[in-house]
Write an enzyme that holds these catalytic residues in place. Sequence first.
Site, PDB file in Angstrom:
ATOM      1  N   GLY A 221       0.816  -1.203   0.000  1.00 43.24           N
ATOM      2  CA  GLY A 221       0.000   0.000   0.000  1.00 43.24           C
ATOM      3  C   GLY A 221       0.848   1.251   0.000  1.00 43.24           C
TER       4      GLY A 221
ATOM      5  NE  ARG B 299      -6.068  -2.379  10.733  1.00 39.44           N
ATOM      6  CZ  ARG B 299      -7.403  -2.467  10.725  1.00 39.44           C
ATOM      7  NH1 ARG B 299      -8.108  -1.755  11.595  1.00 39.44           N
ATOM      8  NH2 ARG B 299      -8.015  -3.256   9.857  1.00 39.44           N
TER       9      ARG B 299
ATOM     10  CB  ALA C  60       6.209  -3.400  -1.754  1.00 38.45           C
TER      11      ALA C  60
ATOM     12  CE  LYS D  15       1.006 -13.787  -6.590  1.00 37.36           C
ATOM     13  NZ  LYS D  15       2.061 -13.287  -5.674  1.00 37.36           N
TER      14      LYS D  15
ATOM     15  CG  ASP E 252       1.671 -11.987  -9.408  1.00 36.72           C
ATOM     16  OD1 ASP E 252       2.816 -11.748  -8.996  1.00 36.72           O
ATOM     17  OD2 ASP E 252       0.643 -11.587  -8.834  1.00 36.72           O
TER      18      ASP E 252
ATOM     19  CG  ASN F 299       3.171 -16.263  -0.773  1.00 34.54           C
ATOM     20  OD1 ASN F 299       2.380 -16.761   0.007  1.00 34.54           O
ATOM     21  ND2 ASN F 299       3.015 -15.031  -1.244  1.00 34.54           N
TER      22      ASN F 299
ATOM     23  CB  VAL G 228       2.928 -16.519   4.358  1.00 39.86           C
ATOM     24  CG1 VAL G 228       3.117 -17.401   3.133  1.00 39.86           C
ATOM     25  CG2 VAL G 228       4.277 -16.139   4.960  1.00 39.86           C
TER      26      VAL G 228
END
Length: 313
Positions: free
Chosen positions: A12, A30, A127, A178, A231, A243, A262
């Site tokens: 994000g 948050r 990211a 994936k 991906d 992952n 994960v």
Amino acid sequence: MSVAILGAGAFGTALAVALSANGPVTLWARDAAWGRDNPRLPGVTLPDAIRVTDDLGSATQAGTLLLALPAQALGGFLADHAALLDGKRLVSTAKGIDLTRLTGPSTLLSEACPQATIAVLTGPSFAADIARGLPTALTLACADRKAGLTLQHQLSTPVLRLYLSGDIIGAELGGALKNVIAIAAGVVIGAGLGDSARAAIITRGFAEMTRLAIRLGARSGTLAGLSGLGDLTLTCTSAQSRNFRFGQAIGARQPFDAAITVEGAATARAVAALSRKRGEDMPIAAMVARLAESSISVDDAIQHLMTRPLKEE
């Protein structure tokens, strides 16, 4: 048109950095006490065009909301805050299948926010790469073509190229499934089985992904695109993938940091349940689910897959 991103994890935050090239962006967290340097994305200082806030009501004033929340957290978030989101353009970036409902994020969004326009943003991306401004191509899926075109232009930047699709189901299933196969690829490498075995897992895993996705209403071509094969290739071949690293730890019989999310571990359990419900054979996903919950050893999982009845490709 204003943009806000709900969820200040690594992805994000990276999207906020990328989209700030187009104008002001609101990033909801948050806990926004970290200021301009998010510990979830080390080494990246947020540009001045990004406003960080912990006020959800303020953030949801934007017309376009990108939901960068973990797949298993989305249902609870919507149960508490759907009224703030309805009627907006909602773009899900989650890559997973809800364990309780056995559905993707778009279904959760459309049911909780019936007046909203729903889209999915997914594809091969880390990211850190996005935050550094490295060229990245993603799939933006939206059933409403006019709204999709608007979002495509709003969310594309000089280094973030979005390809439009009308296949929401295929796009989000590619991104979710994936992760499961990436865990399997990590197990193969962690166990020292070699690159030939990894290639086999990627190929047969892609076949599993495609079968289930088509059974659930996806188009086969979508799985062959960025949100599926693209991906899959990235996450099965790079140690940047959480992952893949999780699977690698399983294969090497080593512990893995439980604080790291994960998505593929929960998704594997959801896929195992969904495939049984739909009568679809997914042996790799089933083994990943059992490995993730420590109900089978690595050696037994390998033996099970290698001694299955011989068949045509």
